[in-house]
Motif scaffolding. Structure first.
Motif, short mmCIF file in Angstrom:
data_model
loop_
_atom_site.label_atom_id
_atom_site.label_comp_id
_atom_site.label_asym_id
_atom_site.label_seq_id
_atom_site.Cartn_x
_atom_site.Cartn_y
_atom_site.Cartn_z
N LYS A 235 0.71 1.11 0.29
CA LYS A 235 0.67 2.27 1.17
C LYS A 235 -0.54 3.13 0.87
O LYS A 235 -0.86 3.40 -0.27
CB LYS A 235 1.93 3.13 0.99
N ASN A 236 -1.22 3.57 1.92
CA ASN A 236 -2.32 4.50 1.79
C ASN A 236 -1.88 5.84 2.32
O ASN A 236 -1.24 5.92 3.37
CB ASN A 236 -3.54 4.04 2.58
N LYS A 237 -2.25 6.91 1.64
CA LYS A 237 -1.96 8.25 2.12
C LYS A 237 -3.13 8.79 2.92
O LYS A 237 -3.08 9.90 3.44
CB LYS A 237 -1.64 9.19 0.94
N LEU A 238 -4.20 8.00 3.02
CA LEU A 238 -5.37 8.40 3.79
C LEU A 238 -5.14 8.16 5.27
O LEU A 238 -4.48 7.20 5.66
CB LEU A 238 -6.61 7.62 3.33
N THR A 239 -5.71 9.02 6.07
CA THR A 239 -5.66 8.79 7.51
C THR A 239 -6.68 7.73 7.88
O THR A 239 -7.52 7.34 7.07
CB THR A 239 -5.95 10.10 8.27
N ASN A 240 -6.62 7.28 9.11
CA ASN A 240 -7.57 6.25 9.54
C ASN A 240 -9.01 6.76 9.50
O ASN A 240 -9.93 6.01 9.18
CB ASN A 240 -7.23 5.80 10.97
N ASN A 241 -9.22 8.04 9.82
CA ASN A 241 -10.57 8.61 9.77
C ASN A 241 -11.09 8.64 8.34
O ASN A 241 -12.25 8.31 8.09
CB ASN A 241 -10.58 10.03 10.36
#
Length: 166
Positions: free
Chosen positions: A2-8
């Motif tokens: 899981k990534n907590k980063l947004t797509n941008n």
């Protein structure tokens, strides 16, 4: 993962990494400066609060954490597949080794005792270390025989204890 980063943020990070790789490939940068950059990136990664799932298990085993143990076990199992036929063969070989070791130990004990009890020819009795009487005593051959008996006893005990532990 899981990534907590947004797509941008993810795309921005990818472009920055690609830019860094392009700059490093140009070769205009000094090696010392590359090491400084590498150290800064490593520090940023180390100080990033990434949740570690296996940190709780690390304290249980000081020599190797559980993740490494699982990885090593997985690697061993992929390299050496084990089935019941191979495990039976392995157990048979271990039992055979133990039986042979016990047989060698018993043979050494019997031969050592026979060397002590049976009279040896005079040229075989090398030196008398301690005299009981004028004609009898402890010879070097007796000491060697006792060492053979003790070695046999050691091998016997070692084979029996190995059997109990396994």
């Amino acid at each position: 993962m899981k990534n907590k980063l947004t797509n941008n943020d993810e795309s921005l990070l990818d472009t920055k990494v690609d830019e860094l790789i392009l700059l490093l490939k140009k070769g205009d940068i000094d090696k010392e400066y590359i090491k400084v950059i590498q150290q800064r990136i490593n520090n940023a990664i180390d100080h990033n609060p990434i949740p570690q799932k296996f940190d709780a298990f690390s304290g249980l085993d000081q020599e190797q954490n559980r993740l490494d143990m699982v990885t090593n076990l997985e690697l061993l199992l992929t390299q050496h597949p084990v089935d019941s036929r191979e495990s039976k063969r392995y157990l048979f070989h271990e039992k055979l080794k133990r039986i042979v070791l016990i047989a060698i130990a018993v043979t050494m004990i019997i031969l050592g005792l026979a060397m002590i009890i049976m009279p040896a020819p005079p040229y075989f009795e090398m030196f008398t270390i301690f005299y009981f009487t004028k004609d009898d005593g402890i010879t070097l051959m007796d000491v060697i025989s006792v060492l053979i008996v003790l070695t046999g006893v050691y091998l016997f005990i070692n084979a029996i204890l190995r059997k109990i532990n396994s």
